[in-house]
Design a protein around this motif. Structure first.
Motif, PDB file in Angstrom:
ATOM      1  N   PHE A  52       0.804  -1.220   0.041  1.00 18.01           N
ATOM      2  CA  PHE A  52      -0.141  -0.057  -0.291  1.00 18.01           C
ATOM      3  C   PHE A  52       0.942   1.278  -0.126  1.00 18.01           C
ATOM      4  O   PHE A  52       0.476   2.218  -0.602  1.00 18.01           O
ATOM      5  CB  PHE A  52      -0.795  -0.015   1.064  1.00 18.01           C
ATOM      6  N   ALA A  53       1.884   1.012   0.688  1.00 18.94           N
ATOM      7  CA  ALA A  53       2.794   2.223   0.665  1.00 18.94           C
ATOM      8  C   ALA A  53       3.495   2.600  -0.836  1.00 18.94           C
ATOM      9  O   ALA A  53       3.432   3.771  -1.271  1.00 18.94           O
ATOM     10  CB  ALA A  53       4.110   2.241   1.374  1.00 18.94           C
ATOM     11  N   ILE A  54       3.961   1.576  -1.556  1.00 20.80           N
ATOM     12  CA  ILE A  54       4.296   1.778  -3.130  1.00 20.80           C
ATOM     13  C   ILE A  54       2.965   2.250  -3.755  1.00 20.80           C
ATOM     14  O   ILE A  54       3.129   3.258  -4.617  1.00 20.80           O
ATOM     15  CB  ILE A  54       4.810   0.574  -3.589  1.00 20.80           C
ATOM     16  N   ALA A  55       1.914   1.866  -3.514  1.00 25.08           N
ATOM     17  CA  ALA A  55       0.777   2.457  -4.299  1.00 25.08           C
ATOM     18  C   ALA A  55       0.472   3.798  -3.836  1.00 25.08           C
ATOM     19  O   ALA A  55       0.036   4.455  -4.730  1.00 25.08           O
ATOM     20  CB  ALA A  55      -0.505   1.502  -3.915  1.00 25.08           C
ATOM     21  N   PHE A  56       0.440   4.228  -2.706  1.00 29.32           N
ATOM     22  CA  PHE A  56       0.258   5.598  -2.313  1.00 29.32           C
ATOM     23  C   PHE A  56       1.276   6.542  -2.875  1.00 29.32           C
ATOM     24  O   PHE A  56       0.792   7.612  -3.530  1.00 29.32           O
ATOM     25  CB  PHE A  56       0.421   5.611  -0.776  1.00 29.32           C
ATOM     26  N   LEU A  57       2.499   6.020  -2.850  1.00 28.63           N
ATOM     27  CA  LEU A  57       3.484   6.952  -3.272  1.00 28.63           C
ATOM     28  C   LEU A  57       3.177   7.379  -4.822  1.00 28.63           C
ATOM     29  O   LEU A  57       3.521   8.218  -5.558  1.00 28.63           O
ATOM     30  CB  LEU A  57       4.952   6.337  -3.215  1.00 28.63           C
ATOM     31  N   PHE A  58       2.983   6.095  -5.720  1.00 26.15           N
ATOM     32  CA  PHE A  58       2.495   6.197  -7.095  1.00 26.15           C
ATOM     33  C   PHE A  58       1.501   7.330  -7.474  1.00 26.15           C
ATOM     34  O   PHE A  58       1.712   8.098  -8.271  1.00 26.15           O
ATOM     35  CB  PHE A  58       2.171   4.735  -7.387  1.00 26.15           C
ATOM     36  N   LEU A  59       0.339   7.029  -6.531  1.00 26.52           N
ATOM     37  CA  LEU A  59      -0.740   7.806  -6.975  1.00 26.52           C
ATOM     38  C   LEU A  59      -0.393   9.204  -6.379  1.00 26.52           C
ATOM     39  O   LEU A  59      -0.916  10.462  -7.055  1.00 26.52           O
ATOM     40  CB  LEU A  59      -2.011   7.323  -6.064  1.00 26.52           C
ATOM     41  N   ALA A  60       0.206   9.390  -5.324  1.00 26.15           N
ATOM     42  CA  ALA A  60       0.666  10.665  -4.685  1.00 26.15           C
ATOM     43  C   ALA A  60       1.261  11.496  -5.770  1.00 26.15           C
ATOM     44  O   ALA A  60       1.224  12.861  -5.833  1.00 26.15           O
ATOM     45  CB  ALA A  60       1.191  10.665  -3.286  1.00 26.15           C
ATOM     46  N   LEU A  61       2.321  10.998  -6.243  1.00 29.17           N
ATOM     47  CA  LEU A  61       3.172  11.716  -7.428  1.00 29.17           C
ATOM     48  C   LEU A  61       2.079  12.119  -8.296  1.00 29.17           C
ATOM     49  O   LEU A  61       2.416  13.089  -9.115  1.00 29.17           O
ATOM     50  CB  LEU A  61       4.257  10.808  -7.768  1.00 29.17           C
ATOM     51  N   LEU A  62       1.185  11.231  -8.827  1.00 34.17           N
ATOM     52  CA  LEU A  62       0.599  11.223 -10.218  1.00 34.17           C
ATOM     53  C   LEU A  62      -0.696  12.476  -9.891  1.00 34.17           C
ATOM     54  O   LEU A  62      -0.724  13.238 -10.779  1.00 34.17           O
ATOM     55  CB  LEU A  62      -0.419   9.868 -10.549  1.00 34.17           C
ATOM     56  N   PHE A  63      -0.745  12.529  -8.574  1.00 38.12           N
ATOM     57  CA  PHE A  63      -2.167  13.530  -8.225  1.00 38.12           C
ATOM     58  C   PHE A  63      -1.713  14.459  -7.254  1.00 38.12           C
ATOM     59  O   PHE A  63      -2.509  15.014  -6.527  1.00 38.12           O
ATOM     60  CB  PHE A  63      -3.293  12.674  -7.741  1.00 38.12           C
ATOM     61  N   ARG A  64      -0.556  15.017  -7.218  1.00 32.99           N
ATOM     62  CA  ARG A  64       0.125  15.794  -6.097  1.00 32.99           C
ATOM     63  C   ARG A  64      -0.431  17.005  -6.093  1.00 32.99           C
ATOM     64  O   ARG A  64      -0.762  17.692  -5.055  1.00 32.99           O
ATOM     65  CB  ARG A  64       1.609  15.859  -6.302  1.00 32.99           C
ATOM     66  N   ARG A  65      -0.984  17.749  -7.397  1.00 39.15           N
ATOM     67  CA  ARG A  65      -1.562  18.852  -7.325  1.00 39.15           C
ATOM     68  C   ARG A  65      -3.052  18.744  -6.725  1.00 39.15           C
ATOM     69  O   ARG A  65      -3.340  19.622  -5.980  1.00 39.15           O
ATOM     70  CB  ARG A  65      -1.685  19.424  -8.861  1.00 39.15           C
ATOM     71  N   ARG A  66      -3.685  17.714  -7.010  1.00 43.15           N
ATOM     72  CA  ARG A  66      -5.226  17.575  -6.418  1.00 43.15           C
ATOM     73  C   ARG A  66      -5.090  17.227  -5.095  1.00 43.15           C
ATOM     74  O   ARG A  66      -5.808  17.899  -4.139  1.00 43.15           O
ATOM     75  CB  ARG A  66      -5.568  16.443  -7.165  1.00 43.15           C
ATOM     76  N   LEU A  67      -4.173  16.442  -4.465  1.00 47.18           N
ATOM     77  CA  LEU A  67      -3.959  16.429  -3.149  1.00 47.18           C
ATOM     78  C   LEU A  67      -3.555  17.738  -2.311  1.00 47.18           C
ATOM     79  O   LEU A  67      -3.971  17.940  -1.159  1.00 47.18           O
ATOM     80  CB  LEU A  67      -2.877  15.500  -2.844  1.00 47.18           C
ATOM     81  N   ALA A  68      -2.789  18.539  -2.879  1.00 47.58           N
ATOM     82  CA  ALA A  68      -2.476  19.786  -2.356  1.00 47.58           C
ATOM     83  C   ALA A  68      -3.525  20.496  -2.136  1.00 47.58           C
ATOM     84  O   ALA A  68      -3.688  21.506  -1.017  1.00 47.58           O
ATOM     85  CB  ALA A  68      -1.163  20.437  -3.082  1.00 47.58           C
ATOM     86  N   ALA A  69      -4.520  20.521  -2.941  1.00 42.30           N
ATOM     87  CA  ALA A  69      -5.914  21.275  -2.750  1.00 42.30           C
ATOM     88  C   ALA A  69      -6.905  20.771  -2.268  1.00 42.30           C
ATOM     89  O   ALA A  69      -8.034  21.103  -2.116  1.00 42.30           O
ATOM     90  CB  ALA A  69      -6.142  21.736  -4.204  1.00 42.30           C
ATOM     91  N   ALA A  70      -6.509  19.324  -1.807  1.00 40.27           N
ATOM     92  CA  ALA A  70      -7.767  18.572  -1.065  1.00 40.27           C
ATOM     93  C   ALA A  70      -8.286  19.360   0.247  1.00 40.27           C
ATOM     94  O   ALA A  70      -7.290  19.645   1.271  1.00 40.27           O
ATOM     95  CB  ALA A  70      -7.174  17.288  -0.668  1.00 40.27           C
ATOM     96  N   GLY A  71      -9.288  19.519   0.525  1.00 39.17           N
ATOM     97  CA  GLY A  71     -10.002  20.276   1.755  1.00 39.17           C
ATOM     98  C   GLY A  71     -10.148  18.830   2.796  1.00 39.17           C
ATOM     99  O   GLY A  71     -10.243  17.848   2.609  1.00 39.17           O
ATOM    100  N   TRP A  72     -10.422  19.411   4.063  1.00 42.08           N
ATOM    101  CA  TRP A  72     -10.458  18.284   5.237  1.00 42.08           C
ATOM    102  C   TRP A  72     -11.521  17.511   5.164  1.00 42.08           C
ATOM    103  O   TRP A  72     -11.528  16.597   5.410  1.00 42.08           O
ATOM    104  CB  TRP A  72     -10.657  19.208   6.384  1.00 42.08           C
ATOM    105  N   PRO A  73     -12.799  17.824   4.291  1.00 42.79           N
ATOM    106  CA  PRO A  73     -13.970  16.959   4.355  1.00 42.79           C
ATOM    107  C   PRO A  73     -13.489  15.745   3.231  1.00 42.79           C
ATOM    108  O   PRO A  73     -13.942  14.594   3.768  1.00 42.79           O
ATOM    109  CB  PRO A  73     -15.016  17.817   3.644  1.00 42.79           C
ATOM    110  N   ALA A  74     -12.923  15.953   2.215  1.00 41.91           N
ATOM    111  CA  ALA A  74     -12.279  14.820   1.590  1.00 41.91           C
ATOM    112  C   ALA A  74     -11.292  14.016   2.274  1.00 41.91           C
ATOM    113  O   ALA A  74     -11.343  12.575   1.903  1.00 41.91           O
ATOM    114  CB  ALA A  74     -11.669  15.468   0.122  1.00 41.91           C
TER     115      ALA A  74
END
Length: 296
Positions: A52-74
């Motif tokens: 799951f750590a590898i999977a998280f790093l893969f998606l985190a790099l892919l969607f880093r801009r979306r994650l940076a803008a994620a609000g607390w509800p999400a």
């Protein structure tokens, strides 16, 4: 005409979503063989933490801009989904120490009926296709996985909590997926599962000094295809289909696992198990093709 067009688009989206979920069940089923071989050389939670750590790093790099803008509800929604996902794996792993793999496989598959039952408890009554499909799928799961009956044990109780957890994971995903960015939900729930698995692994398992070939192969086929992409697809697909239909489709996973065992390991199925596979397939088709006169 606009109404007809909208109805056609909705039906196409639902069909596409269901086909995507079938693909996820297929991936999970065929990778079961690799995971089974790997767990002989590494602790379950250590493997899950790395996967799951590898999977998280893969998606985190892919969607880093979306994650940076994620609000607390999400973020909060993702943590809820991730907690249910981790609980499912944890209860299943603990239960397997006290019960047979066949019993665990059947009880885990009870999520097929738990999802519509829990949905009914929240006043979202399942329609006739779901009821028929769930019934056929459970009967098929029993024939496919149970060879010596089902004697209830402490391990069975733990695995039943696993089934509840996976059912709640499907329901929670169905609740939050239409409201938040699916990519954020998928990424953060995977990260939460990696963190929780890592905490359990650190307190109860020993990290192997060297990862064997079987472990590396299992990580290669599960971390990205069967985790990062699979949960991304599930979260996206559940924007357009119901939790009950999702659970029925996921009942195909042991069917695909059995077929993978035949092709890759030379295993065989008894007549009872073949009938079980047929019933699960029939349940999936029933949920798709029967006319729905009720709310699903």
């Amino acid at each position: 005409m606009p109404t007809t067009l909208t109805s056609t688009r909705t039906a196409w989206r639902r069909l596409s979503a269901d086909l995507s979920l079938i693909a996820v069940a297929f991936v999970w089923g065929v990778t079961f063989v690799a995971v089974k071989s790997a767990l002989a050389a590494i602790g379950v939670f250590t493997f899950l933490a790395i996967r799951f750590a590898i999977a998280f790093l893969f998606l985190a790099l892919l969607f880093r801009r979306r994650l940076a803008a994620a609000g607390w509800p999400a973020v909060r929604a993702s943590l809820v989904i991730g907690a249910f996902l981790f609980a499912g794996y944890a209860f299943q792993t603990a239960g397997l120490q006290y019960t047979t793999a066949s019993s665990a496989g059947f009880i885990t598959g009870l999520a097929v009926v738990l999802v519509p039952c829990l949905a009914a408890a929240s006043r979202r009554l399942p329609g006739r296709p779901v009821v028929v499909g769930a019934g056929l799928s459970v009967a098929g799961l029993a024939l496919l996985t149970l060879n010596n009956g089902l004697a209830v044990s402490y391990g069975d109780l733990l695995v039943f909590f696993c089934a509840i957890s996976f059912a709640l994971h499907i329901i929670a995903t169905g609740r939050y997926a239409p409201r938040f960015d699916a990519k954020i939900l998928a990424t953060l729930q995977i990260g939460a599962t990696a963190l929780m698995s890592g905490l359990v692994a650190a307190s109860s398992e020993t990290m192997p000094a060297l990862l064997t070939t079987d472990v590396l192969i299992a990580l290669a086929v599960t971390a990205i295809p069967a985790t990062a992409l699979a949960f991304l697809v599930q979260t996206t697909a559940q924007q357009f289909t119901t939790p009950s239909r999702t659970a029925i489709i996921f009942a195909l996973e042991p069917v695909f696992a059995a077929l993978a065992g035949i092709v890759l390991l030379g295993e065989t199925l008894s007549g009872q198990q073949i009938l079980g596979c047929v019933l699960i397939l029939a349940g999936t088709l029933a949920s798709e093709l029967l006319p729905d006169r009720d709310s699903a």
